[in-house]
Scaffold this motif. Structure first.
Motif, PDB file in Angstrom:
ATOM      1  N   ILE A  90       0.806  -1.232   0.000  1.00  0.00           N
ATOM      2  CA  ILE A  90       0.000   0.000   0.000  1.00  0.00           C
ATOM      3  C   ILE A  90       0.835   1.275   0.000  1.00  0.00           C
ATOM      4  O   ILE A  90       0.286   2.366  -0.036  1.00  0.00           O
ATOM      5  N   GLY A  91       2.145   1.137   0.078  1.00  0.00           N
ATOM      6  CA  GLY A  91       3.018   2.305  -0.037  1.00  0.00           C
ATOM      7  C   GLY A  91       3.329   3.014   1.268  1.00  0.00           C
ATOM      8  O   GLY A  91       4.002   4.036   1.261  1.00  0.00           O
ATOM      9  N   PHE A  92       2.837   2.497   2.385  1.00  0.00           N
ATOM     10  CA  PHE A  92       3.164   3.077   3.687  1.00  0.00           C
ATOM     11  C   PHE A  92       3.022   2.008   4.763  1.00  0.00           C
ATOM     12  O   PHE A  92       2.383   0.980   4.550  1.00  0.00           O
ATOM     13  N   THR A  93       3.659   2.280   5.889  1.00  0.00           N
ATOM     14  CA  THR A  93       3.505   1.420   7.056  1.00  0.00           C
ATOM     15  C   THR A  93       2.456   2.067   7.946  1.00  0.00           C
ATOM     16  O   THR A  93       2.653   3.186   8.426  1.00  0.00           O
ATOM     17  N   PRO A  94       1.337   1.398   8.165  1.00  0.00           N
ATOM     18  CA  PRO A  94       0.284   2.000   8.984  1.00  0.00           C
ATOM     19  C   PRO A  94       0.747   2.286  10.412  1.00  0.00           C
ATOM     20  O   PRO A  94       1.451   1.481  11.016  1.00  0.00           O
ATOM     21  N   THR A  95       0.343   3.441  10.893  1.00  0.00           N
ATOM     22  CA  THR A  95       0.610   3.800  12.294  1.00  0.00           C
ATOM     23  C   THR A  95      -0.680   3.826  13.103  1.00  0.00           C
ATOM     24  O   THR A  95      -0.643   3.731  14.318  1.00  0.00           O
ATOM     25  N   HIS A  96      -1.800   3.979  12.410  1.00  0.00           N
ATOM     26  CA  HIS A  96      -3.114   4.060  13.039  1.00  0.00           C
ATOM     27  C   HIS A  96      -4.111   3.298  12.165  1.00  0.00           C
ATOM     28  O   HIS A  96      -3.799   2.958  11.016  1.00  0.00           O
ATOM     29  N   ASP A 142     -10.603  -7.131 -10.636  1.00  0.00           N
ATOM     30  CA  ASP A 142     -10.847  -6.104 -11.657  1.00  0.00           C
ATOM     31  C   ASP A 142     -11.711  -4.948 -11.182  1.00  0.00           C
ATOM     32  O   ASP A 142     -12.150  -4.132 -11.991  1.00  0.00           O
ATOM     33  N   LEU A 143     -11.960  -4.853  -9.883  1.00  0.00           N
ATOM     34  CA  LEU A 143     -12.817  -3.784  -9.375  1.00  0.00           C
ATOM     35  C   LEU A 143     -12.071  -2.455  -9.321  1.00  0.00           C
ATOM     36  O   LEU A 143     -10.871  -2.418  -9.029  1.00  0.00           O
ATOM     37  N   PRO A 144     -12.768  -1.347  -9.592  1.00  0.00           N
ATOM     38  CA  PRO A 144     -12.113  -0.037  -9.491  1.00  0.00           C
ATOM     39  C   PRO A 144     -11.707   0.234  -8.051  1.00  0.00           C
ATOM     40  O   PRO A 144     -12.378  -0.199  -7.107  1.00  0.00           O
ATOM     41  N   GLY A 145     -10.600   0.925  -7.889  1.00  0.00           N
ATOM     42  CA  GLY A 145     -10.130   1.300  -6.562  1.00  0.00           C
ATOM     43  C   GLY A 145      -9.317   0.234  -5.845  1.00  0.00           C
ATOM     44  O   GLY A 145      -8.867   0.457  -4.726  1.00  0.00           O
ATOM     45  N   LEU A 146      -9.110  -0.926  -6.487  1.00  0.00           N
ATOM     46  CA  LEU A 146      -8.270  -1.958  -5.882  1.00  0.00           C
ATOM     47  C   LEU A 146      -6.821  -1.492  -5.937  1.00  0.00           C
ATOM     48  O   LEU A 146      -6.332  -1.080  -6.994  1.00  0.00           O
ATOM     49  N   ALA A 157      -7.446  -8.084   0.273  1.00  0.00           N
ATOM     50  CA  ALA A 157      -7.462  -7.018  -0.736  1.00  0.00           C
ATOM     51  C   ALA A 157      -7.310  -5.692  -0.020  1.00  0.00           C
ATOM     52  O   ALA A 157      -7.823  -5.500   1.080  1.00  0.00           O
ATOM     53  N   TYR A 158      -6.598  -4.782  -0.653  1.00  0.00           N
ATOM     54  CA  TYR A 158      -6.434  -3.414  -0.160  1.00  0.00           C
ATOM     55  C   TYR A 158      -7.038  -2.490  -1.205  1.00  0.00           C
ATOM     56  O   TYR A 158      -6.761  -2.631  -2.397  1.00  0.00           O
TER      57      TYR A 158
END
Length: 177
Positions: A90-96, A142-146, A157-158
């Motif tokens: 997802i391009g970041f490490t979640p902090t919250h 194939d859904l938008p926003g995946l 899925a993210y």
């Protein structure tokens, strides 16, 4: 009986102004709201407020908890213990995070959880982390926003709020508990 759960991964703490907007959204969308602490809400959401007209013959007021968590809000130590390395996906490490937990498990509760999570994302941002059954991976691909999918250590899925809304419209939609 517990129901479906979704988690919104966040790159930083939710600003107090966004928490207030979240509270306002939940107050307007619910029949009952109890604020357990700042950022944690026990409520009965009106399914109709999310655009859901077919409740499967059950009461449209669905019990849900929405909880903002991470360092400085909620239990940060539990949040940290549950983390998997998500940065490559997802391009970041979640902090919250924000957790949305339904307390019933009827089909309407799965749709309510997805659409409520999308509405919360409209306020706080973030990326939803949705665990999947293996047979659901091809459905969401194939859904938008995946943003990403993974299969190890479990299928997930993210995606964006748009992804959740598109997925909830799929025939037989169901979240993994």
């Amino acid at each position: 009986m517990s129901g479906p759960v979704l988690v919104i991964e966040l790159a930083e703490a939710v600003p107090r102004a966004a928490i207030q907007r979240l509270r306002d959204l939940l107050v307007c969308s619910s029949a009952r709201l109890e604020e357990k602490r700042v950022g944690e809400y026990d409520l009965n959401i009106h399914a109709e407020s999310l655009g859901i007209s077919d409740t499967g013959g059950v009461d449209g007021r669905r019990p849900v908890v929405v909880s903002v968590m991470g360092p400085g809000i909620g239990d940060g130590s539990i949040f940290e213990a549950e983390q998997v390395d998500q940065e490559p996906l997802i391009g970041f490490t979640p902090t919250h995070a924000v957790g949305i937990v339904a307390f019933c498990n009827r089909p309407v509760d799965h749709v309510v959880t997805a659409l409520l999570t999308a509405a919360v994302m409209d306020v706080v941002g973030g990326v939803v982390n949705a665990e999947l059954r293996e047979d659901q991976v091809p459905i969401v691909t194939d859904l938008p926003g995946l943003i990403a999918t993974m299969t190890d250590p479990w299928p997930a899925a993210y995606g964006s709020a748009e992804f959740l809304r598109a997925w909830a419209q799929q025939p037989g939609f169901r979240l993994l508990k």
